[in-house]
Enzyme design. Structure first.
Site, PDB file in Angstrom:
ATOM      1  N   ASN A  39     -22.998  74.368  94.613  1.00 10.07           N
ATOM      2  CA  ASN A  39     -22.685  74.664  93.283  1.00 10.07           C
ATOM      3  C   ASN A  39     -23.179  72.482  92.396  1.00 10.07           C
ATOM      4  OD1 ASN A  39     -19.934  74.164  93.414  1.00 10.07           O
ATOM      5  ND2 ASN A  39     -19.616  74.985  91.682  1.00 10.07           N
ATOM      6  N   CYS A  74     -16.003  76.026  90.163  1.00 12.06           N
ATOM      7  CA  CYS A  74     -14.857  76.598  90.713  1.00 12.06           C
ATOM      8  C   CYS A  74     -13.095  76.302  89.497  1.00 12.06           C
ATOM      9  CB  CYS A  74     -14.794  75.238  91.537  1.00 12.06           C
ATOM     10  SG  CYS A  74     -14.271  73.384  91.037  1.00 12.06           S
ATOM     11  N   GLU A 106      -9.094  64.903  94.519  1.00  9.19           N
ATOM     12  CA  GLU A 106     -10.550  64.327  94.994  1.00  9.19           C
ATOM     13  C   GLU A 106     -10.256  63.837  93.673  1.00  9.19           C
ATOM     14  OE1 GLU A 106     -13.840  67.435  95.556  1.00  9.19           O
ATOM     15  OE2 GLU A 106     -13.097  66.907  97.156  1.00  9.19           O
TER      16      GLU A 106
HETATM   17  N1  LIG Z   1     -12.314  73.454  94.095  1.00 15.72           N
HETATM   18  C1  LIG Z   1     -13.189  72.150  94.207  1.00 15.72           C
HETATM   19  O1  LIG Z   1     -13.824  71.133  93.543  1.00 15.72           O
HETATM   20  C2  LIG Z   1     -14.953  73.732  94.612  1.00 15.72           C
HETATM   21  C3  LIG Z   1     -15.653  72.844  94.002  1.00 15.72           C
HETATM   22  C4  LIG Z   1     -16.995  73.845  93.764  1.00 15.72           C
HETATM   23  C5  LIG Z   1     -17.141  74.867  94.422  1.00 15.72           C
HETATM   24  N2  LIG Z   1     -15.903  75.701  94.679  1.00 15.72           N
HETATM   25  C6  LIG Z   1     -15.022  76.874  95.142  1.00 15.72           C
HETATM   26  O2  LIG Z   1     -16.590  76.916  96.055  1.00 15.72           O
HETATM   27  C7  LIG Z   1     -17.052  78.976  96.294  1.00 15.72           C
HETATM   28  C8  LIG Z   1     -19.043  78.942  96.201  1.00 15.72           C
HETATM   29  O3  LIG Z   1     -19.447  78.118  96.674  1.00 15.72           O
HETATM   30  P1  LIG Z   1     -20.183  79.008  98.451  1.00 15.72           P
HETATM   31  O4  LIG Z   1     -20.026  80.262  98.393  1.00 15.72           O
HETATM   32  O5  LIG Z   1     -20.710  77.867  99.295  1.00 15.72           O
HETATM   33  O6  LIG Z   1     -18.023  78.938  99.012  1.00 15.72           O
HETATM   34  P2  LIG Z   1     -17.760  79.577 100.874  1.00 15.72           P
HETATM   35  O7  LIG Z   1     -17.138  78.559 101.910  1.00 15.72           O
HETATM   36  O8  LIG Z   1     -18.735  80.118 101.248  1.00 15.72           O
HETATM   37  O9  LIG Z   1     -19.071  78.009 101.674  1.00 15.72           O
HETATM   38  C9  LIG Z   1     -18.419  76.987 101.536  1.00 15.72           C
HETATM   39  C10 LIG Z   1     -19.069  75.453 102.614  1.00 15.72           C
HETATM   40  O10 LIG Z   1     -18.494  76.165 104.490  1.00 15.72           O
HETATM   41  C11 LIG Z   1     -19.420  76.555 104.791  1.00 15.72           C
HETATM   42  N3  LIG Z   1     -18.797  77.556 105.381  1.00 15.72           N
HETATM   43  C12 LIG Z   1     -18.894  79.044 106.115  1.00 15.72           C
HETATM   44  N4  LIG Z   1     -18.297  79.700 106.604  1.00 15.72           N
HETATM   45  C13 LIG Z   1     -17.501  78.084 107.180  1.00 15.72           C
HETATM   46  C14 LIG Z   1     -16.497  78.158 108.969  1.00 15.72           C
HETATM   47  N5  LIG Z   1     -15.973  79.924 109.110  1.00 15.72           N
HETATM   48  N6  LIG Z   1     -15.939  77.010 108.704  1.00 15.72           N
HETATM   49  C15 LIG Z   1     -16.868  75.817 108.320  1.00 15.72           C
HETATM   50  N7  LIG Z   1     -17.286  75.845 107.582  1.00 15.72           N
HETATM   51  C16 LIG Z   1     -18.088  76.864 107.126  1.00 15.72           C
HETATM   52  C17 LIG Z   1     -20.620  76.662 104.391  1.00 15.72           C
HETATM   53  O11 LIG Z   1     -22.143  77.297 105.383  1.00 15.72           O
HETATM   54  C18 LIG Z   1     -20.807  75.991 103.043  1.00 15.72           C
HETATM   55  O12 LIG Z   1     -21.429  74.864 103.802  1.00 15.72           O
HETATM   56  C19 LIG Z   1     -15.529  79.739  94.637  1.00 15.72           C
HETATM   57  O13 LIG Z   1     -15.340  79.979  95.499  1.00 15.72           O
HETATM   58  C20 LIG Z   1     -15.805  77.666  93.608  1.00 15.72           C
HETATM   59  O14 LIG Z   1     -15.137  77.808  93.546  1.00 15.72           O
HETATM   60  C21 LIG Z   1     -14.221  75.024  94.732  1.00 15.72           C
HETATM   61  C1  LIG Z   2     -15.316  69.831  90.111  1.00 18.54           C
HETATM   62  N1  LIG Z   2     -16.254  70.812  89.262  1.00 18.54           N
HETATM   63  C2  LIG Z   2     -15.796  71.252  88.694  1.00 18.54           C
HETATM   64  C3  LIG Z   2     -16.886  69.300  88.885  1.00 18.54           C
HETATM   65  C4  LIG Z   2     -16.926  71.276  90.167  1.00 18.54           C
HETATM   66  C5  LIG Z   2     -16.564  72.614  90.523  1.00 18.54           C
HETATM   67  O1  LIG Z   2     -17.229  73.414  90.652  1.00 18.54           O
END
Ligand SMILES: NC(=O)c1ccc[n+]([C@@H]2O[C@H](COP(=O)([O-])OP(=O)(O)OC[C@H]3O[C@@H](n4cnc5c(N)ncnc54)[C@H](O)[C@@H]3O)[C@@H](O)[C@H]2O)c1
Ligand SMILES: C[N+](C)(C)CC=O
Length: 488
Positions: A153, A284, A462
């Site tokens: 995202n 997120c 972070e």
């Molecule tokens: N807290 C934060 O700062 C933050 C920021 C952005 C997104 N997010 C979260 O991310 C999620 C959406 O992103 P997504 O769909 O890309 O998440 P995801 O968990 O599907 O994938 C994230 C990353 O992990 C990798 N991955 C997948 N399986 C793996 C494994 N077994 N081992 C290691 N890496 C693996 C993917 O290729 C990708 O690069 C949402 O839940 C969102 O809330 C959190």
């Molecule tokens: C970290 N933030 C909130 C900017 C993007 C998360 O999805």
């Protein structure tokens, strides 16, 4: 038709073809156009990146912090110069509106490089007084090779939020962007090289979960900083446990936004819209559980509905667009399933929640921002992360009740409170179990403020100086000034 261009790995200061011989295609989610054919890293590619990073680490960690900082600040300046080019790449990879990307993605990434570049010369330990005969001091040392794994995202922002503190502290980095948004990580690598980063210090490997698994389980990688969903985070934690890696986990959320009866209602509505519909709801920290005091519920919903229905759903490259394309067809189906579920569970869909066809982007994955009222805490739409533009509104009567309901979740990434009574605002925030809380605003994440989750939303932080603690380790040094007192 022209063939899509190749997107290489980036190892040892230059583009690298994958030894695995595999590749995958990267598409623009809004148009379906092929953007690139991406080299996919296998186990041997990860090995190559680890070896390059180990060499890079030796050179980089030996430099004074002021010199490391200079490279990061130069990279920040290049990012700013190339702001619009990088923003357009981000829009093509993610489907988010161009009205957002320059500031929310590129400036935010540049801010991190600049901020941690400025702190690099000030990484230090402490002196411990042990009386006249001895003293001790601590050194804050880099960990070695850090790996970053990112979500789709905020691809460049995520890469910079991890890389800037890691490199400022003297570590080398191997970064795996999401397979859905691989382009700007490579651009960042090129920019860091242009800024003077020694080869091997920042490496990019592409791939899906399997590649992530190779990284997370690699015994010579010292730390993983992961951004993604809770279920994947659990797998990464299990892999990292094999070699007892340090971890930072930035995971998902289902955050509450509480609107008290004395709120400035237009501001509260603006915040609720930002907290649910920015980046098509793919954020997120979104405040997707909106608790509105029963006295102002009807006025709040009426203003919210009319302002939401005025939002422009359109081509992400059009500066007038407010709502772009979701990341994929699968994700759109998942979000639509939640809309159906909300109706089935008895919530009232008062606006949106429909698939939209956008002229010129007929293959895109567009949905109109959805507003549900009459929601109940135990509905799945109020408990599970949807990661799309779906807002659930609930009413409440008093403070204790709403705090208890807001905290009743396994997540704890963020929360918001709207009220003009500041004593109440601080009292409520102190009781909310969430890593980032906003009073009278929502979703602002300046680089100087720590960001991260309570409970299952994460481990570590972070941004802000505290992020450096997560990319360094402390060595304590005892210094004797007198004779050794023999115990025998
Ligand atoms: N807290 C934060 O700062 C933050 C920021 C952005 C997104 N997010 C979260 O991310 C999620 C959406 O992103 P997504 O769909 O890309 O998440 P995801 O968990 O599907 O994938 C994230 C990353 O992990 C990798 N991955 C997948 N399986 C793996 C494994 N077994 N081992 C290691 N890496 C693996 C993917 O290729 C990708 O690069 C949402 O839940 C969102 O809330 C959190
Ligand atoms: C970290 N933030 C909130 C900017 C993007 C998360 O999805």
């Amino acid at each position: 038709m022209s063939r899509p261009k190749k997107l290489s790995l980036y190892i040892d200061g230059k583009p690298a073809k994958a030894i695995s011989g595999k590749s995958f295609t990267n598409y623009n989610p809004a148009t379906g156009a092929k953007l690139s054919e991406v080299e996919q890293a296998g186990r041997r590619d990860i090995e190559k990146a680890v070896q390059a990073a180990r060499r890079g680490f030796q050179e980089w960690s030996a430099l004074p912090g002021i010199e490391r900082g200079r490279v990061l600040k130069k990279a920040a300046a290049i990012l700013r110069e190339r702001r619009m080019e990088l923003a357009e790449i981000e829009v093509k990879d993610t489907g988010k509106p161009i009205a957002e990307a320059p500031e929310a993605d590129i400036d935010s990434g540049a801010d991190a490089l600049e901020f941690f570049g400025g702190l690099a010369a000030d990484i230090k330990g402490e002196h411990h007084d042990l009386g006249p005969g001895a003293f001790a001091y601590s050194r804050r040392e880099p960990l070695g090779i850090c790996a970053g794994i990112g979500a789709w995202n905020y691809p460049l922002q995520i890469a910079c939020w991890k890389t800037a503190p890691a490199l400022a502290a003297g570590n080398a980095m191997i970064f795996k962007p999401s397979e859905l948004t691989p382009t700007n990580a490579v651009k960042l690598a090129e920019i860091l090289t242009e800024a003077g980063l020694p080869k091997g210090v920042f490496n990019v490997v592409h791939g899906m979960g399997e590649t992530g698994h190779y990284i997370a389980s690699h015994p010579d990688i010292d730390k993983i900083s992961f951004t993604g969903s809770v279920p994947t985070g659990r797998k990464v934690l299990a892999d990292a446990a094999g070699s007892v890696k340090k971890v930072t986990m930035e995971l998902g959320g289902k955050s509450p936004l509480i609107v008290f009866e004395d709120s400035q209602i237009h501001n509260a509505v603006s915040a609720a819209m930002n907290a649910n519909f920015y980046t098509q709801g793919e954020i997120c920290s979104n405040g997707t559980r909106v608790y509105v005091h029963e006295d102002i519920h009807d006025a709040f919903v009426s203003i919210l509905k009319s302002r939401t229905e005025a939002m422009v759903i359109g081509d992400p490259m059009d500066p007038a667009t407010h709502v772009g394309s979701l990341i994929s067809g699968d994700h759109l189906e998942k979000v639509m399933e939640y809309v159906r579920l909300g109706i089935e569970e008895g919530a009232h869909l008062v606006s949106g929640g429909e698939k939209v066809t956008v002229k010129g982007c007929e293959k895109g994955h567009f949905i109109s921002p959805a507003i549900f009222t009459a929601c109940q805490d135990d509905m799945r739409i109020c408990r599970e992360e949807i990661f799309g533009p779906v807002m659930s509104i609930m009413t409440f009567r008093d403070e204790d009740e709403v705090v208890a309901r807001a905290n009743d979740t396994e997540f704890g990434l963020a929360a918001g409170v709207f009220t003009q009574n500041l004593a109440r605002a601080h009292r409520v925030v102190a009781r909310l179990r969430a890593g980032t809380c906003w009073i009278n605003n929502y979703n602002l994440t300046p680089v100087g403020v720590p960001f991260g989750g309570y409970k299952q939303s994460g481990i570590g932080r972070e941004n802000a100086a505290v992020a450096l603690d997560h990319f360094t380790q402390l060595k304590s040094v005892y210094v004797e000034l007198g004779d050794v007192e023999s115990s025998y």
